[in-house]
Design an enzyme around this catalytic site. Sequence first.
Site, PDB file in Angstrom:
ATOM      1  N   CYS A   1      -5.399  -3.037   2.985  1.00  0.00           N
ATOM      2  CA  CYS A   1      -5.057  -2.790   4.381  1.00  0.00           C
ATOM      3  C   CYS A   1      -6.237  -2.928   5.351  1.00  0.00           C
ATOM      4  O   CYS A   1      -6.617  -4.038   5.676  1.00  0.00           O
ATOM      5  CB  CYS A   1      -4.368  -1.432   4.520  1.00  0.00           C
ATOM      6  SG  CYS A   1      -3.389  -1.268   6.047  1.00  0.00           S
TER       7      CYS A   1
ATOM      8  N   LYS B   1     -10.093   1.675  -1.865  1.00  0.00           N
ATOM      9  CA  LYS B   1     -10.222   1.183  -0.499  1.00  0.00           C
ATOM     10  C   LYS B   1     -11.571   1.567   0.105  1.00  0.00           C
ATOM     11  O   LYS B   1     -11.961   2.738   0.101  1.00  0.00           O
ATOM     12  CB  LYS B   1      -9.076   1.763   0.343  1.00  0.00           C
ATOM     13  CG  LYS B   1      -8.957   1.228   1.760  1.00  0.00           C
ATOM     14  CD  LYS B   1      -7.680   1.769   2.388  1.00  0.00           C
ATOM     15  CE  LYS B   1      -7.451   1.267   3.797  1.00  0.00           C
ATOM     16  NZ  LYS B   1      -6.171   1.760   4.353  1.00  0.00           N
TER      17      LYS B   1
ATOM     18  N   GLU C   1       0.826  -1.203   0.000  1.00  0.00           N
ATOM     19  CA  GLU C   1       0.000   0.000   0.000  1.00  0.00           C
ATOM     20  C   GLU C   1       0.866   1.260   0.000  1.00  0.00           C
ATOM     21  O   GLU C   1       1.838   1.364   0.753  1.00  0.00           O
ATOM     22  CB  GLU C   1      -0.899  -0.013   1.237  1.00  0.00           C
ATOM     23  CG  GLU C   1      -1.839   1.181   1.346  1.00  0.00           C
ATOM     24  CD  GLU C   1      -2.603   1.205   2.665  1.00  0.00           C
ATOM     25  OE1 GLU C   1      -3.666   1.836   2.711  1.00  0.00           O
ATOM     26  OE2 GLU C   1      -2.134   0.588   3.648  1.00  0.00           O
TER      27      GLU C   1
END
Length: 304
Positions: A163, A119, A46
């Site tokens: 993440c 995300k 990331e």
Amino acid sequence: MSQKRELKVAAIQQTCSNDKATSLATSERLVREAASNGAQLVVLQELHATLYFCQNEDTAVFELAEPIPGPTSDRLGALAAELGIVLVGSIFERRMNGVYHNTAVVFETDGSLAGLYRKMHIPDDPGFYEKFYFTPGDAIFNDGRNGFTPIRTSVGSLGVLVCWDQWYPEAARLMALAGAEILIYPTAIGWDVTDEADEQSRQLEAWVTVQRGHAVANNLPVIAPNRVGIEPHPEGLGDGIRFWGNSFVCGPQGEFLARANETDECVLYATIDRERSENIRRIWPHFRDRRIDAYGDILKRVRD
């Protein structure tokens, strides 16, 4: 043409710089190393082009954001084409004035953009002030696809998440239900350097365990690259974050196929058996036995 049973993958674990050109040069060097050693799918961590800038809130940081297509996506696409690999990268995306995303990009072997994932779960914790910078990804795309939709590539359907998404079983399950063959979690996570050793150990093992759990529950391999190195607080208000590395690849029963250490920049290699998920699902039929008639309350914030 049928795919070969074995797929060689690589997860890149790198340190990052406050100079984007330097960080991208490191990413490119490690991707080239991975390809030269036979990796067909290469996954970067990331926000690999920059330091992890979310330790504080600073409007000047938005200058780092780029459109897609843009300089970084063009560079990654050209690299994928040159090396003939499928490449997963990460971009701080400027979608429009005031709308920015933490976006994973997937490039096909010809350099074309196979797809992107913005995300969906955005944290706001001490040292991880991401809600200041990132708009959550779209739950439904303009073409009607759910935001948790695998990206189809020549090496398979990739369930790319990012993440904080890795803590949510719903995201992994929706990717699996849509046909994902591999779950991928580009990550930037680490310790407050003042945490006691026991607490650091608990945090690390929780991070590893929850992702291995997604592998087990969905009978899918998982690729999870994380960064390494100590990145100081931008304003000197604390000791910064020590990113704990430990990038890993595991199989559909959660078995480790490869795991990195907590300190060293590296290219982590593993070979994934494409047939194992099908074989495991025949003897552990989790999907057959799901009680979809009884799960309606999962859409509620709280069950009263």
